[in-house]
Design a protein around this motif. Sequence first.
Motif, mmCIF file in Angstrom:
data_model
loop_
_atom_site.group_PDB
_atom_site.id
_atom_site.type_symbol
_atom_site.label_atom_id
_atom_site.label_comp_id
_atom_site.label_asym_id
_atom_site.label_seq_id
_atom_site.Cartn_x
_atom_site.Cartn_y
_atom_site.Cartn_z
ATOM 1 N N TYR A 1 0.845 -1.200 0.000
ATOM 2 C CA TYR A 1 0.000 0.000 0.000
ATOM 3 C C TYR A 1 0.884 1.257 0.000
ATOM 4 C CZ TYR A 1 -3.026 3.530 2.350
ATOM 5 O OH TYR A 1 -3.716 4.663 2.707
ATOM 6 N N GLY B 1 -3.586 5.345 6.804
ATOM 7 C CA GLY B 1 -3.690 4.003 6.237
ATOM 8 C C GLY B 1 -4.574 3.170 7.134
ATOM 9 N N VAL C 1 -12.157 7.636 12.060
ATOM 10 C CA VAL C 1 -11.192 6.554 11.902
ATOM 11 C C VAL C 1 -10.594 6.641 10.496
ATOM 12 C CG1 VAL C 1 -10.908 4.041 11.927
ATOM 13 C CG2 VAL C 1 -12.596 5.124 13.437
ATOM 14 N N PRO C 2 -9.278 6.692 10.375
ATOM 15 C CA PRO C 2 -8.689 6.720 9.035
ATOM 16 C C PRO C 2 -8.730 5.334 8.396
ATOM 17 C CG PRO C 2 -6.954 6.557 10.651
ATOM 18 C CD PRO C 2 -8.249 6.635 11.426
ATOM 19 N N GLY C 3 -8.436 5.298 7.131
ATOM 20 C CA GLY C 3 -8.393 4.024 6.419
ATOM 21 C C GLY C 3 -7.535 4.186 5.193
ATOM 22 N N PRO C 4 -7.522 3.168 4.342
ATOM 23 C CA PRO C 4 -6.723 3.288 3.114
ATOM 24 C C PRO C 4 -7.208 4.496 2.314
ATOM 25 C CG PRO C 4 -7.544 1.035 3.409
ATOM 26 C CD PRO C 4 -8.224 1.877 4.441
ATOM 27 N N VAL C 5 -6.278 5.288 1.777
ATOM 28 C CA VAL C 5 -6.678 6.506 1.081
ATOM 29 C C VAL C 5 -7.426 6.188 -0.211
ATOM 30 C CG1 VAL C 5 -4.810 7.877 2.044
ATOM 31 C CG2 VAL C 5 -4.476 6.739 -0.160
ATOM 32 N N ASP C 6 -7.255 4.961 -0.711
ATOM 33 C CA ASP C 6 -7.949 4.605 -1.944
ATOM 34 C C ASP C 6 -9.254 3.861 -1.671
ATOM 35 O OD1 ASP C 6 -6.400 2.570 -0.929
ATOM 36 O OD2 ASP C 6 -5.147 2.370 -2.706
ATOM 37 N N HIS D 1 -11.549 10.987 6.049
ATOM 38 C CA HIS D 1 -10.346 11.785 5.789
ATOM 39 C C HIS D 1 -10.704 13.245 5.572
ATOM 40 C CE1 HIS D 1 -8.363 7.797 4.370
ATOM 41 N NE2 HIS D 1 -8.232 7.977 5.661
ATOM 42 N N ARG E 1 -9.313 16.358 7.668
ATOM 43 C CA ARG E 1 -8.602 17.450 7.009
ATOM 44 C C ARG E 1 -9.273 18.800 7.269
ATOM 45 N NH1 ARG E 1 -5.332 17.533 2.928
ATOM 46 N NH2 ARG E 1 -6.587 19.017 1.745
ATOM 47 N N LEU F 1 -8.376 12.098 15.163
ATOM 48 C CA LEU F 1 -8.136 10.821 14.499
ATOM 49 C C LEU F 1 -8.022 9.742 15.570
ATOM 50 C CD1 LEU F 1 -5.616 10.211 11.613
ATOM 51 C CD2 LEU F 1 -5.568 8.758 13.624
#
Lengths: 379, 379
Positions: free
Chosen positions: A132, A262, B260-265, B273, B277, B284
């Motif tokens: 990733y 991530g 909660v963050p996660g994969p940007v894709d 996100h 931001r 976060l």
Amino acid sequence: MTDERLARAALTATAEPGDALLNRVIDRLGPVGAVEAIRTGDIPGDLLSERVVRRVEHWRIRSAAADPGRDLEICERLGGRLLCPGDPEWPTTLDDLGGERPYALWLRGPGDLRNTCLRSVAMVGSRAASSYGLRLAAGFAADLAERGWTVVSGGALGIDAAAHRGALAADGPTIAVLANGVDVPYPASNDGLFAEIARRTLLVSESPPGVEPHRLRFLVRNRVIAALCRGTVVVEAEARSGALSTAAWTRRLGRVLMAVPGPVDSRTSVGCHKLLRDDPSATLVTRSEEIIEAVGRIGDDLAPVPSGPVLPRDRLEPTARAVLEALPARGAAGPAQIAVKAGVDLATVNGKLGLLAAGGFVERCSGGWRLTKSAKQPK
Amino acid sequence: MTDERLARAALTATAEPGDALLNRVIDRLGPVGAVEAIRTGDIPGDLLSERVVRRVEHWRIRSAAADPGRDLEICERLGGRLLCPGDPEWPTTLDDLGGERPYALWLRGPGDLRNTCLRSVAMVGSRAASSYGLRLAAGFAADLAERGWTVVSGGALGIDAAAHRGALAADGPTIAVLANGVDVPYPASNDGLFAEIARRTLLVSESPPGVEPHRLRFLVRNRVIAALCRGTVVVEAEARSGALSTAAWTRRLGRVLMAVPGPVDSRTSVGCHKLLRDDPSATLVTRSEEIIEAVGRIGDDLAPVPSGPVLPRDRLEPTARAVLEALPARGAAGPAQIAVKAGVDLATVNGKLGLLAAGGFVERCSGGWRLTKSAKQPK
């Protein structure tokens, strides 16, 4: 080769990079005087203390063994050169490091360090990156390169290498700041990558050719990466990652600090999330557009945006203005032509051209120097 | 059943939830007067304007069709009840909604809404959640439940259901605030989940039994979720997700906003996100400990921490103190027993027990009410 240049080359072989005491000695005695004082043990008394006696003795031993003339020769043979403070190509952003600034930088490659770093972003992260992180680093770097940004990193395995490769894939400039000599392929598996960067842009080191990497030097090196760029993106980082030291320097230097989130259960995103939680100045970024927006925002503080010079022509000091007006309205000219037309010596022309480039008035090109698009428009 | 209760039941069938105009009418005339004014069209002139005439006419039509007595009967048969402002069980946190506060709440289940929400966290997110989000929601909810926190959500598919299920799996209280009647199983596939929540804790709705969900009501409902809790965790959200409306209410109400963050894709992390931001107040979070830390921080502002009452016993007003002292040192007592011993009427006892519970002195249990552990220790 001036004595001063030779002295600075010797100093990079004498002390570990960024030693504030040595910078004080240089400030006091100049580089030539500093080398002499180290050789004779005649360091100004008020700078000496019991605490540093051992360090100075260590310098003396290393200084005696140094062979700066040979180092310069080796570097030149590799297509490299020594860049010293005060040179037109010296990035003044490095002065933000204060007492910990580099004594000089060993460069290898055709790039102009100062110009290339005017619009640059550091991209750093874990050696043991996830797929990733590697995918994102390469993608962001390619996007940044396509939009005219230079990607700076540390030449390490993992995120660093992916960032360099992404920029190269987009045919963009990328700079590797190494913790070892510019002729030492470390890590060995990045050998081809280093060769390509040296062919296209620049390898940078604070240490002379031949110097092997050392654990401590990696951390010290990170301050140069942070100082050269407008901002740093931490793509992936474990809880205790060297990338976090680059982040800390970025913060300390007032540059833009960015981190990529991530999966919360990914070991290599823990450091990024920690940064985003603990540091209110850290910006979460998910796309290259967001990176550019973040570093673009403070553009005017560090370097002009490419669309136009910040400083109006008529506020330039007379010599700089004379050099600027010596450039042809169309096409390019070499420094010698410009010197003749402006009526100043070549060294002055080179110095002023560097400043004018930093101001967004002129840019390097194959034929020498030319006016930027925006400098051609009457203001 | 008092007239006032019946009137509030009628009002929930008369207007869409949280109508500020209706709340102004209630403020002026009381619930009974408000029902009467709607029936006769005799709304105070200064509250009426051309803009709202249509709405008031709509109320009149709906009010004529309402059968609050039957609604109350149906609800009671389901093990439910109508909770009105001023009842001891009414969470005063709802008053933060001001003009948009609920007229009353329809509850189904054995839980005490106010007590259960003293330490509660809203967990919301995408219906079309990823396996990553579902896994995290369930895990966070189970952790929170294990540490004595109530998980509040909206009973929807995806993140909501995963959060409810996680709390139930840890044998903890969980509350679903629905946009339809507490007897309407929507979505149908959550039927079993609703039954379990109604058996264990509480289903909550602003609408009377039988009312079907409506797109607009989902958004309006979100303000109740935000108001009931100390904070909201957005686990996953697309760029335009209903969860972001809960986030906006959370911010507006001064509650703790977490994402909660996660994969940007990942499509379902884009909203999270964006929140992180754009909103400097958003925190976060990556682990349940971080959620608890964030909501725990402002604990004393909203509700006492469970370790001990905030208010010393001797600062209680005399009636509350009498009720507290009527509780047995060991074991539990029912409100009637307590009323006799304290020498006050049953309604007063119920009111004071609610306040004492909010103060951390007493808690509900199977035998009625008992002293909390910390209230037993002399202060």
